[in-house]
Design a protein around this motif. Structure first.
Motif, PDB file in Angstrom:
ATOM      1  N   ASP A 203       0.864  -1.181   0.000  1.00 15.87           N
ATOM      2  CA  ASP A 203       0.000   0.000   0.000  1.00 15.87           C
ATOM      3  C   ASP A 203       0.899   1.229   0.000  1.00 15.87           C
ATOM      4  OD1 ASP A 203      -2.496  -1.367   0.178  1.00 15.87           O
ATOM      5  OD2 ASP A 203      -2.131  -1.690   2.308  1.00 15.87           O
ATOM      6  N   THR A 226      -2.690   3.957  -3.563  1.00 16.50           N
ATOM      7  CA  THR A 226      -2.872   2.632  -4.131  1.00 16.50           C
ATOM      8  C   THR A 226      -3.852   1.857  -3.273  1.00 16.50           C
ATOM      9  OG1 THR A 226      -1.108   1.578  -2.856  1.00 16.50           O
ATOM     10  CG2 THR A 226      -0.493   2.610  -4.943  1.00 16.50           C
ATOM     11  N   GLU A 230      -5.801  -0.973  -7.710  1.00 15.15           N
ATOM     12  CA  GLU A 230      -5.872   0.311  -8.391  1.00 15.15           C
ATOM     13  C   GLU A 230      -4.767   1.244  -7.916  1.00 15.15           C
ATOM     14  OE1 GLU A 230      -9.769   2.263  -9.843  1.00 15.15           O
ATOM     15  OE2 GLU A 230      -9.294   3.260  -7.937  1.00 15.15           O
ATOM     16  N   PHE A 231      -4.313   2.035  -8.851  1.00 17.11           N
ATOM     17  CA  PHE A 231      -3.247   3.006  -8.626  1.00 17.11           C
ATOM     18  C   PHE A 231      -3.801   4.340  -9.107  1.00 17.11           C
ATOM     19  CE2 PHE A 231       0.808   5.062  -9.406  1.00 17.11           C
ATOM     20  CZ  PHE A 231       1.677   4.467  -8.515  1.00 17.11           C
ATOM     21  N   GLN A 232      -3.903   5.345  -8.232  1.00 22.87           N
ATOM     22  CA  GLN A 232      -4.578   6.590  -8.601  1.00 22.87           C
ATOM     23  C   GLN A 232      -3.696   7.802  -8.314  1.00 22.87           C
ATOM     24  OE1 GLN A 232      -8.751   6.965  -7.603  1.00 22.87           O
ATOM     25  NE2 GLN A 232      -8.543   9.159  -7.182  1.00 22.87           N
ATOM     26  N   LYS A 266      -6.162   6.873 -13.299  1.00 25.41           N
ATOM     27  CA  LYS A 266      -6.338   5.581 -12.626  1.00 25.41           C
ATOM     28  C   LYS A 266      -5.697   4.471 -13.447  1.00 25.41           C
ATOM     29  CE  LYS A 266     -10.552   6.369  -9.927  1.00 25.41           C
ATOM     30  NZ  LYS A 266     -11.937   5.893  -9.648  1.00 25.41           N
TER      31      LYS A 266
END
Length: 528
Positions: A203, A226, A230-232, A266
């Protein structure tokens, strides 16, 4: 015969003395164990820390029975192996190692920890002070004799800085971040690899990310988070370091002024690692929400005559492998300005409500064709659709592009045509369809248009008056849309030789321009 009976109080006193002795022994044992453990840790660090690492701390506490080791005021300097010049500094408020397993250490030669907690680490790296060892095979940061297993690594309130070319200049920085990974493990073999550990999951959250991209642009990201899949990134901003006019003063050859803002990015199912000694980044999806791009080109600056590779070659020549199954752009805005005359304002084109879907963006050896479908409103009112296909592994850079333009009022293009081409248009394009097939050298295609009342006015040099002579001559050759085939369309063809020092978009524009000229001035008939 008589029996002597000991008094009861004597038995009780003996029990007390035994208990006191046990407690004293246990106390001494605990003291010696704690002292011995602390001494063992200090001795281990003194003997095993390699010369190119300098480790210091203000206080050390050890709990032998819980397997906990605490460092306060920790600092670490990493030096070059040969010169011992410092290139990396780490300072941390504290470092806590929890749950050391003695059984794993004794029987499996493994340092196993339940958790490692690093509080407020501040890392600075000076790349201009780093000189890699001349040995062919990397030894990694440190050499290991044991396996190290960490159930949880927790970095809290950290900061990260890579300096550029002086102690006070930044190349990359993260003002604040929290990072946790689970199931981490390394060993004598892994520590020498490019990614020196394996892990189960992680994380990450970070704020105020900055990167200097060179002489002319910077990148900023407000925050990054994260989750499991998903990675934003939020508030992404890529911008020129100078204003439009100021940038031109720093250039010897033309370069675009760029302002890119993306409120939200995203990535889904992000993965990375090394495949056949080549770094790879892969994602199932990548989405840009409401991006705005402002591009300004000063054509008064000398042209950049270097060859501009097409996108297939750019992907082939990348130093890493990428694979994105799907990229989406949602409700974007692109504006393009071009200045060709010192006395005139720059001409401007806009593409509003821009939506696009790109599939199979990859430079893997088995990559599929990259498919791009985009829709937008040209100048905010005419519907424009573009479909584009190519393959990154095609050395010829073959491509096909088809497009549709609907309901364009020619007057909407005058803010671009007047300052750039000294031309003013009127009339309407009801429908325009085109298809282009080409490669890195040449292209050909066809076009059909349904339009009416189409005329050009050629302007004088000052663009204040119409040049009547040139206008009359020009319109002699331009059909106003009244002479069409039975289906109401006029037809044309295109054939273009690519200018290799121009971009793909210039190449595409030359094809569209050639097709329009053929359609407007030719016989308008469809070729069989």
């Amino acid at each position: 015969m008589s029996v002597r009976i000991k008094p009861m109080y004597w038995s009780q006193n003996k029990q007390k003395r035994v208990l006191v002795s046990i407690f004293i022994f246990l106390g001494m044992f605990l003291f010696l164990a704690q002292w011995g453990a602390k001494y063992a840790v200090k001795d281990f660090l003194a003997r095993k820390t390699p010369p190119h690492l300098e480790l210091n701390y203000t206080d050390l506490s050890v709990s032998a029975f819980s397997g906990t080791i605490d460092f306060d005021g920790l600092s670490l300097e990493v030096k070059n192996r040969d010169s011992l010049q410092v290139h990396t500094f780490l300072k941390s408020e504290s470092l806590e190692l929890e749950g050391l397993s003695y059984l794993q250490l004794l029987f499996n030669n493994t340092i196993s920890l339940d958790a490692v907690v690093l509080q407020q680490p501040k890392l600075k790296y000076y790349p201009y002070n780093y000189f890699p060892t001349k040995k062919a095979k990397s030894k990694g940061v440190v050499s290991l004799l044991k396996t190290i297993s960490i159930e949880k690594l927790d970095i809290k309130d950290g900061s990260f800085h890579i300096m550029k070319d002086a102690p006070d200049s930044l190349q990359v920085s993260i003002t604040n971040y929290d990072f946790t990974f689970y199931g981490g493990i390394t060993d004598p073999k892994l520590i020498t690899q490019k990614i020196p550990l394996e892990y189960d999951s992680y994380d990450l959250s970070a704020t105020e990310i900055f990167a200097d991209l060179g002489k002319y642009e910077t990148l900023k990201v407000a925050n990054l988070t994260t989750s499991e899949n998903e990675f934003q990134l939020n508030d992404v901003n890529l911008s020129s370091k100078y204003g439009k006019e100021e940038l031109s003063k720093h250039l010897t050859i033309e370069r675009d002024y760029v302002q890119l803002q993306i409120p939200e990015v995203k990535l889904g199912n992000l993965a990375f690692g090394f495949e056949k000694n080549r770094f790879e980044i892969a994602a199932k999806s990548l989405k840009f929400k409401r991006p705005t791009v402002e591009i300004y080109r000063d054509k008064l600056v000398a042209d950049d005559m270097r060859i501009k590779p097409l996108y297939g070659k750019l992907l082939r020549d990348m130093p890493l492998t990428i694979a994105v199954d799907q990229l989406k752009i949602e409700n974007g805005l692109l504006t393009y300005e071009e200045k060709v005359d010192e006395q005139q304002e720059a001409g401007k084109l806009s593409f509003e409500e821009l939506n696009a879907e790109l599939n199979y963006i990859s430079n893997r050896e088995d990559a599929k064709d990259i498919n791009i479908a985009a829709t937008t409103k040209l100048m905010g009112q005419a519907d424009f659709k573009l479909d584009w296909r190519f393959n990154a592994n095609d050395n010829a850079d073959a491509f096909t592009v088809s497009g549709v333009l609907l309901n364009l009022k020619a007057t909407e293009l005058n803010p671009f045509l007047e300052p750039n081409l000294r031309t003013r248009a009127k009339g309407s394009v009801d429908e325009m369809y085109f298809t282009v097939s080409g490669n890195s050298f040449s292209s050909q295609g066809d076009m059909k248009m349904k339009y009416h009342d189409f005329k050009f006015n050629v302007l004088d040099k000052d663009r204040l008056k119409i040049n009547k002579v040139l206008t009359v001559i020009g319109n002699i050759f331009v059909n106003d849309g009244s002479k069409t085939e039975a289906d109401g369309f006029r037809y044309g063809t295109m054939e273009v030789q690519r200018e290799s020092n121009k971009s793909f978009y210039n190449y595409l524009w030359l094809n569209i321009r050639d097709g329009m000229i053929s359609t407007l001035t030719g016989n308008g008939k469809k070729e069989n």
